[in-house]
Design an enzyme around this catalytic site. Structure first.
Site, short mmCIF file in Angstrom:
data_model
loop_
_atom_site.label_atom_id
_atom_site.label_comp_id
_atom_site.label_asym_id
_atom_site.label_seq_id
_atom_site.Cartn_x
_atom_site.Cartn_y
_atom_site.Cartn_z
N LYS A 173 15.43 62.69 22.90
CA LYS A 173 14.57 62.92 21.72
C LYS A 173 13.27 63.65 22.13
O LYS A 173 12.79 64.53 21.41
CB LYS A 173 14.24 61.58 21.05
CG LYS A 173 13.25 61.67 19.90
CD LYS A 173 13.74 62.45 18.69
CE LYS A 173 12.64 62.55 17.64
NZ LYS A 173 13.04 63.30 16.46
N LYS A 241 2.09 62.40 18.76
CA LYS A 241 2.57 61.23 19.52
C LYS A 241 3.76 61.62 20.39
O LYS A 241 3.84 61.28 21.57
CB LYS A 241 2.93 60.13 18.52
CG LYS A 241 3.55 58.87 19.06
CD LYS A 241 5.04 58.72 18.81
CE LYS A 241 5.52 58.84 17.39
NZ LYS A 241 6.95 58.68 17.21
P1 NAD Z 1 6.42 56.31 8.25
O1 NAD Z 1 5.00 56.14 8.68
O2 NAD Z 1 6.72 57.02 6.98
O3 NAD Z 1 7.13 54.87 8.15
C1 NAD Z 1 6.91 53.82 9.05
C2 NAD Z 1 7.16 52.51 8.35
O4 NAD Z 1 6.96 51.46 9.32
C3 NAD Z 1 6.16 52.22 7.19
O5 NAD Z 1 6.88 51.99 6.00
C4 NAD Z 1 5.42 50.97 7.64
O6 NAD Z 1 5.24 50.02 6.62
C5 NAD Z 1 6.36 50.36 8.66
N1 NAD Z 1 5.63 49.53 9.61
C6 NAD Z 1 4.61 49.88 10.42
N2 NAD Z 1 4.19 48.81 11.12
C7 NAD Z 1 4.97 47.77 10.73
C8 NAD Z 1 5.01 46.40 11.06
N3 NAD Z 1 4.17 45.86 11.95
N4 NAD Z 1 5.93 45.63 10.45
C9 NAD Z 1 6.81 46.15 9.55
N5 NAD Z 1 6.80 47.45 9.18
C10 NAD Z 1 5.89 48.23 9.76
O7 NAD Z 1 7.16 57.01 9.48
P2 NAD Z 1 8.51 57.87 9.45
O8 NAD Z 1 8.17 59.29 9.17
O9 NAD Z 1 9.53 57.16 8.64
O10 NAD Z 1 8.92 57.81 11.01
C11 NAD Z 1 9.45 56.64 11.61
C12 NAD Z 1 9.88 56.97 13.03
O11 NAD Z 1 10.89 57.99 12.97
C13 NAD Z 1 8.74 57.53 13.90
O12 NAD Z 1 8.87 57.05 15.22
C14 NAD Z 1 8.97 59.03 13.85
O13 NAD Z 1 8.46 59.67 15.01
C15 NAD Z 1 10.48 59.10 13.76
N6 NAD Z 1 11.03 60.30 13.10
C16 NAD Z 1 10.48 60.76 11.94
C17 NAD Z 1 11.03 61.90 11.34
C18 NAD Z 1 10.44 62.49 10.06
O14 NAD Z 1 10.81 63.60 9.69
N7 NAD Z 1 9.56 61.78 9.36
C19 NAD Z 1 12.13 62.55 11.91
C20 NAD Z 1 12.70 62.02 13.06
C21 NAD Z 1 12.13 60.90 13.65
#
Ligand code: NAD
Length: 295
Positions: A173, A241
């Protein structure tokens, strides 16, 4: 055989549509996340909202985490009321968040002492890939655990690959994030160059998309670049990050990444200029500022 009961922790931009795809495929899903309205969305899709991690994982055979970064993954998995403390022995924990390879190997070691099996299984494909169930899933961990997870992972993604032992999925990744950031930066520089040269941008992107310059980035980010629509998507904060994960991991193994280091700096600069909450296509704003275009 009945489908396993899944606990889903982290219902953000990615987690919500991914959990919904499991529900559509017939998996019972209990979810927990910090924002109450996202729990309402899960309930509307047929899932069961939980009030805590403990409640979410109590009856689960599989737990999936989709959390922002390393600190949240460590807290949610390994804290006093975390997954390892509360899940049943034998549970399969699939961490689909993007974190450092060392976070993944550390989690796997701690989980083993609780009788919990772990896969790191980060994804690529963005929000659209999550909605369409068309993600690319790169997994690390024991082969037998991966094989058990494949039917569930194929509900979320079309490319599902076992890359090696614990941490290998996160290493792949990190490489993915290098390629994506460099590609967006190159597209952004091409856009500024083309516009300053007076070329019709839409026509240029059409023809570029039909040749060797074609890429998933050029296709998926075309609208963002043309319309200057930087609604996330994948936030600059998260890509920053990920570039930190990449540069630290590369340093550990002695890999020199001159382009990766430069692009990491450009991502950091855009973030420092206040664009951290925008989609990573906002690297275009950084190029515009460097080129004297107000944005
Ligand atoms: P986001 O910020 O939209 O969602 C994260 C979720 O985690 C939130 O709903 C939040 O409530 C929850 N969260 C945070 N702390 C928490 C806790 N202590 N307990 C319970 N829930 C908690 O992020 P995202 O865009 O969905 O990304 C999530 C992961 O996927 C990240 O690591 C990101 O790098 C990866 N990612 C994102 C994408 C993208 O296009 N957005 C693509 C590939 C990978």
């Amino acid at each position: 055989m009945p489908l396993p009961h899944v606990a889903w922790i982290g219902l953000g931009i990615m987690g919500s549509p991914m959990a919904e795809n499991l529900l559509k495929a017939g998996y019972p899903v209990t979810g927990y996340t910090l924002e109450p309205h996202k729990l309402d969305r899960l309930a509307a899709a047929g899932g069961t909202p939980a009030a805590s991690v403990r409640e979410a994982v109590a009856d689960a055979a599989v737990v999936v985490t989709m959390l922002p970064a390393d600190p949240q993954v460590t807290a949610v998995t390994s804290g006093d009321d975390g997954i390892l403390a509360c899940a049943r022995p034998g549970t399969l924990l699939i961490d689909m968040s993007t974190v450092g390879p060392r976070t993944a190997t550390g989690l796997a070691a701690r989980a083993a002492s609780h009788g919990v099996r772990v896969l790191d299984a980060p994804v690529s494909g963005g929000e659209a890939g999550a909605v369409e169930g068309a993600l690319s899933v790169m997994a690390g961990g024991d082969r037998a655990d991966f094989d058990e997870a494949v039917p569930l992972l194929r509900t979320l993604g079309t490319t599902v690959v076992h890359c090696g032992p614990h941490g290998a999925g996160q290493t792949v990744k990190a490489a993915n994030q290098l390629i994506v950031a460099a590609n967006i930066q190159a597209c952004a520089e091409a856009v500024v160059f083309l516009e300053k040269s007076g070329v019709d941008l839409a026509a240029a992107l059409d023809v570029l998309g039909g040749g060797l310059a074609a890429s998933a980035v050029l296709t998926r980010k075309r609208h963002n670049l043309l319309a200057r629509d930087f609604t996330p998507g994948f936030r600059i904060d998260l890509h920053h990050k990920d570039m930190g994960i990449l540069t630290a991991a590369a340093r550990e193994v002695g890999a020199a990444l001159p382009l990766g280091s430069l692009v990491a700096t450009l991502v950091a600069a855009v973030r420092a200029q206040g664009d951290g909450g925008l989609d990573h296509a906002a690297l275009l704003r950084g190029v515009e500022r460097l080129s004297g275009i107000a944005s």
